[in-house]
Each structure stands twice: as structure tokens, then as C-alpha cells.
Write a protein that holds these residues in place. Sequence first.
Motif, PDB file in Angstrom:
ATOM      1  N   GLN A  52      -8.756  -3.513  11.529  1.00 36.31           N
ATOM      2  CA  GLN A  52      -7.868  -3.077  12.604  1.00 36.31           C
ATOM      3  C   GLN A  52      -8.666  -2.742  13.862  1.00 36.31           C
ATOM      4  O   GLN A  52      -8.283  -3.105  14.983  1.00 36.31           O
ATOM      5  CB  GLN A  52      -7.060  -1.862  12.164  1.00 36.31           C
ATOM      6  N   LEU A  53      -9.770  -2.048  13.687  1.00 43.49           N
ATOM      7  CA  LEU A  53     -10.626  -1.732  14.836  1.00 43.49           C
ATOM      8  C   LEU A  53     -11.143  -3.011  15.492  1.00 43.49           C
ATOM      9  O   LEU A  53     -11.163  -3.125  16.727  1.00 43.49           O
ATOM     10  CB  LEU A  53     -11.797  -0.857  14.388  1.00 43.49           C
ATOM     11  N   LYS A  54     -11.527  -3.985  14.695  1.00 43.72           N
ATOM     12  CA  LYS A  54     -11.995  -5.262  15.239  1.00 43.72           C
ATOM     13  C   LYS A  54     -10.877  -5.960  16.003  1.00 43.72           C
ATOM     14  O   LYS A  54     -11.122  -6.548  17.076  1.00 43.72           O
ATOM     15  CB  LYS A  54     -12.520  -6.160  14.124  1.00 43.72           C
ATOM     16  N   ALA A  55      -9.652  -5.913  15.467  1.00 39.13           N
ATOM     17  CA  ALA A  55      -8.528  -6.538  16.167  1.00 39.13           C
ATOM     18  C   ALA A  55      -8.326  -5.904  17.544  1.00 39.13           C
ATOM     19  O   ALA A  55      -8.055  -6.608  18.528  1.00 39.13           O
ATOM     20  CB  ALA A  55      -7.261  -6.424  15.331  1.00 39.13           C
ATOM     21  N   LEU A  56      -8.440  -4.594  17.622  1.00 43.49           N
ATOM     22  CA  LEU A  56      -8.322  -3.913  18.907  1.00 43.49           C
ATOM     23  C   LEU A  56      -9.437  -4.336  19.852  1.00 43.49           C
ATOM     24  O   LEU A  56      -9.188  -4.694  21.021  1.00 43.49           O
ATOM     25  CB  LEU A  56      -8.365  -2.400  18.714  1.00 43.49           C
ATOM     26  N   ASN A  57     -10.662  -4.306  19.384  1.00 50.74           N
ATOM     27  CA  ASN A  57     -11.786  -4.640  20.246  1.00 50.74           C
ATOM     28  C   ASN A  57     -11.776  -6.094  20.682  1.00 50.74           C
ATOM     29  O   ASN A  57     -12.088  -6.418  21.837  1.00 50.74           O
ATOM     30  CB  ASN A  57     -13.106  -4.282  19.558  1.00 50.74           C
ATOM     31  N   ASP A  58     -11.385  -6.988  19.793  1.00 51.60           N
ATOM     32  CA  ASP A  58     -11.304  -8.405  20.162  1.00 51.60           C
ATOM     33  C   ASP A  58     -10.237  -8.625  21.235  1.00 51.60           C
ATOM     34  O   ASP A  58     -10.443  -9.385  22.189  1.00 51.60           O
ATOM     35  CB  ASP A  58     -10.975  -9.255  18.932  1.00 51.60           C
ATOM     36  N   ALA A  59      -9.081  -7.957  21.081  1.00 55.78           N
ATOM     37  CA  ALA A  59      -7.974  -8.159  22.019  1.00 55.78           C
ATOM     38  C   ALA A  59      -8.306  -7.637  23.408  1.00 55.78           C
ATOM     39  O   ALA A  59      -7.937  -8.246  24.421  1.00 55.78           O
ATOM     40  CB  ALA A  59      -6.715  -7.471  21.488  1.00 55.78           C
ATOM     41  N   GLU A 157      -1.554  -8.630  11.240  1.00 54.41           N
ATOM     42  CA  GLU A 157      -2.882  -8.986  11.727  1.00 54.41           C
ATOM     43  C   GLU A 157      -3.433  -7.923  12.677  1.00 54.41           C
ATOM     44  O   GLU A 157      -4.406  -8.164  13.383  1.00 54.41           O
ATOM     45  CB  GLU A 157      -2.852 -10.350  12.427  1.00 54.41           C
ATOM     46  N   GLY A 158      -2.776  -6.765  12.718  1.00 56.97           N
ATOM     47  CA  GLY A 158      -3.257  -5.683  13.568  1.00 56.97           C
ATOM     48  C   GLY A 158      -2.770  -5.729  14.998  1.00 56.97           C
ATOM     49  O   GLY A 158      -3.175  -4.900  15.822  1.00 56.97           O
ATOM     50  N   LYS A 159      -1.852  -6.653  15.319  1.00 55.95           N
ATOM     51  CA  LYS A 159      -1.409  -6.798  16.700  1.00 55.95           C
ATOM     52  C   LYS A 159      -0.392  -5.726  17.112  1.00 55.95           C
ATOM     53  O   LYS A 159      -0.196  -5.488  18.304  1.00 55.95           O
ATOM     54  CB  LYS A 159      -0.807  -8.189  16.907  1.00 55.95           C
ATOM     55  N   THR A 160       0.256  -5.069  16.121  1.00 57.11           N
ATOM     56  CA  THR A 160       1.162  -3.980  16.488  1.00 57.11           C
ATOM     57  C   THR A 160       0.375  -2.867  17.185  1.00 57.11           C
ATOM     58  O   THR A 160       0.792  -2.345  18.223  1.00 57.11           O
ATOM     59  CB  THR A 160       1.884  -3.420  15.253  1.00 57.11           C
ATOM     60  N   ALA A 161      -0.764  -2.497  16.629  1.00 58.92           N
ATOM     61  CA  ALA A 161      -1.597  -1.475  17.269  1.00 58.92           C
ATOM     62  C   ALA A 161      -2.068  -1.945  18.641  1.00 58.92           C
ATOM     63  O   ALA A 161      -2.097  -1.166  19.601  1.00 58.92           O
ATOM     64  CB  ALA A 161      -2.790  -1.128  16.381  1.00 58.92           C
ATOM     65  N   VAL A 162      -2.426  -3.218  18.761  1.00 59.47           N
ATOM     66  CA  VAL A 162      -2.835  -3.764  20.056  1.00 59.47           C
ATOM     67  C   VAL A 162      -1.711  -3.593  21.082  1.00 59.47           C
ATOM     68  O   VAL A 162      -1.934  -3.148  22.213  1.00 59.47           O
ATOM     69  CB  VAL A 162      -3.225  -5.256  19.923  1.00 59.47           C
ATOM     70  N   HIS A 163      -0.498  -3.946  20.700  1.00 59.09           N
ATOM     71  CA  HIS A 163       0.676  -3.842  21.569  1.00 59.09           C
ATOM     72  C   HIS A 163       0.924  -2.390  21.967  1.00 59.09           C
ATOM     73  O   HIS A 163       1.112  -2.086  23.156  1.00 59.09           O
ATOM     74  CB  HIS A 163       1.891  -4.405  20.824  1.00 59.09           C
ATOM     75  N   GLU A 164       0.927  -1.492  20.993  1.00 59.58           N
ATOM     76  CA  GLU A 164       1.224  -0.097  21.292  1.00 59.58           C
ATOM     77  C   GLU A 164       0.158   0.538  22.175  1.00 59.58           C
ATOM     78  O   GLU A 164       0.468   1.333  23.069  1.00 59.58           O
ATOM     79  CB  GLU A 164       1.395   0.699  19.998  1.00 59.58           C
ATOM     80  N   VAL A 165      -1.086   0.206  21.957  1.00 62.46           N
ATOM     81  CA  VAL A 165      -2.152   0.732  22.808  1.00 62.46           C
ATOM     82  C   VAL A 165      -1.998   0.210  24.234  1.00 62.46           C
ATOM     83  O   VAL A 165      -2.347   0.892  25.199  1.00 62.46           O
ATOM     84  CB  VAL A 165      -3.534   0.395  22.211  1.00 62.46           C
TER      85      VAL A 165
END
Length: 261
Positions: A52-59, A157-165
Motif C-alpha cells: 500500500q505504501l508503494k502504491a501511494l509513493n508510485d502514484a 490495488e491500493g488506489k482507494t488510499a491514493v484517491h482519498e489522499v
Amino acid sequence: MAKQDRIDISLAKTPPGVAATAPTLIVDTYFHIIYDPAEPSGNIPTNKLAKQLKALNDAYAPAKIAFNLKNVTRNANKNWTTFETATDDPLEMQMKAKLRKGDYKTLNIYFRPWLDRQGDLGFCDFPKTLTSSVMIQDGCSVLSDTVPGGSTGPFNEGKTAVHEVGHWFGLLHTFTGGCSDKDGDMIDDTPAEAEPAFGCPVGRDSCKKKPGKDPIHNFMDYGDDACLTEFTPGQAVRMRNMWTRFRQQKLPSSTLDRRSK
């Protein structure tokens, strides 16, 4: 989905482009795992949190934003798994008053196994004028099974956290305002979109009188995780502007002392 009633955004539309020389914005981050002690499967394993952390950092890497995970808290508390995040339940404030870490520029994400009856995947607070109650309430609630490898496909794929952030940084949905000339997401380089995209409708053009196809690949739309791949340069600028205007605010130390007792 963000809590629209918590919005306090008044910046003008932002131009595209983050300067190549701009330093990377480092965001201290805390993950709070909330689970029912009778259902320990809700205690998200470390390997999934790393993804999840990687998904955030990549996005966020193209926007020159990075997330520094300071700590993970694990909280077996059935009451904190059952309140409806969308209703500002007193249990939400109780949970956040107990768990929230850092100042207003510190990101706190609360991973919970249930959010509300509508089946929403996440909620987050927009940046706003800072008070002690705003400080406590601030953060993102994300459905636990949306982390990479979770069971909520096609949103795992962790994109919900990306969207909310993105909301935490002050971004609106790409479909905000629909095809209106006056309303919108305040970003010049996201084409107008009449309504949210679901799935991955490539080539959709819901505002035919406006330039550009719908931004279905944008993280601030509602598509499947596999479809969401980008922020625009204008969104990157807005995030940094909102950080400077709101996230760098500080409360008097005496106020913070009272809150922590």
C-alpha cells in the motif's frame, strides 16, 4: 469518496507544471489498523501495508510527493469497526483523539473493515482553516480490503488510499460540476466530465461540447483500480499550493497540550 461537507477550498484554478527544481515534498505518514478482535483477519499483514505504501509513493512520484511511513498502530476494538464514518459518529472522534499522530501536515490513514451501509470505499477530510477539532478529525478512512491483495476486487490495488489522499491534499473529483463552464475541479488540465466513470470506459466523452475525452485514468475519478494511473500536472500544482496554504498551519502549543491530555 470524500466528505464534501468538510470542504474549505477557495484557491483559484491552478496552472499546469511543477518546476523541475522543486524539492520533493516528504509527508510523514501513520497507518492505523482497526479490526474486530473476534475477526483477526482484519489485522492487515505487514507485507500488504508495504505494498500500500508503494502504491501511494508510485502514484505521487510524478508530482514529487513522497510518503514516509513513521509507524503502524494495530487496534483491536470492535466499537471502532462499526461506526459510520460518513455520519461524524462520536466514536470517530474518540478513535482519532486516541490514535492521531503528528501535526496538520502529518497524514493519518485509518484502515477499517467497514465504513457505512452504502458500501463506500473511503472518506477523507479536505484541508481547511485549522482548529483543535479540525486537527483531531483530520485524516483518511479507507476500507481495509482495498489494500493491494485485498478481497474487494476490482478495488484492491491500493488506489482507494491514493484517491482519498488526493482529497487530503485538496483535490476534488474530476467530475465535480459536470460539464458546467463555471463549476468544476478547479484544474485546467483535467477535461470536463459529466459524471463519474466506473470500470474503465476508454474513449468516453460525456461532455462533447468541451475539449478532451473524459479523464477516466485519473486517480480522482471512480474507475477500477487497474484503470487509475495518473494525476495531471495541474493537480500536482494544486496539491502543493494547498499544502502551503493549509497543511503548514500550526496550532498554539498550549492548545495541542490540552488536546493530548
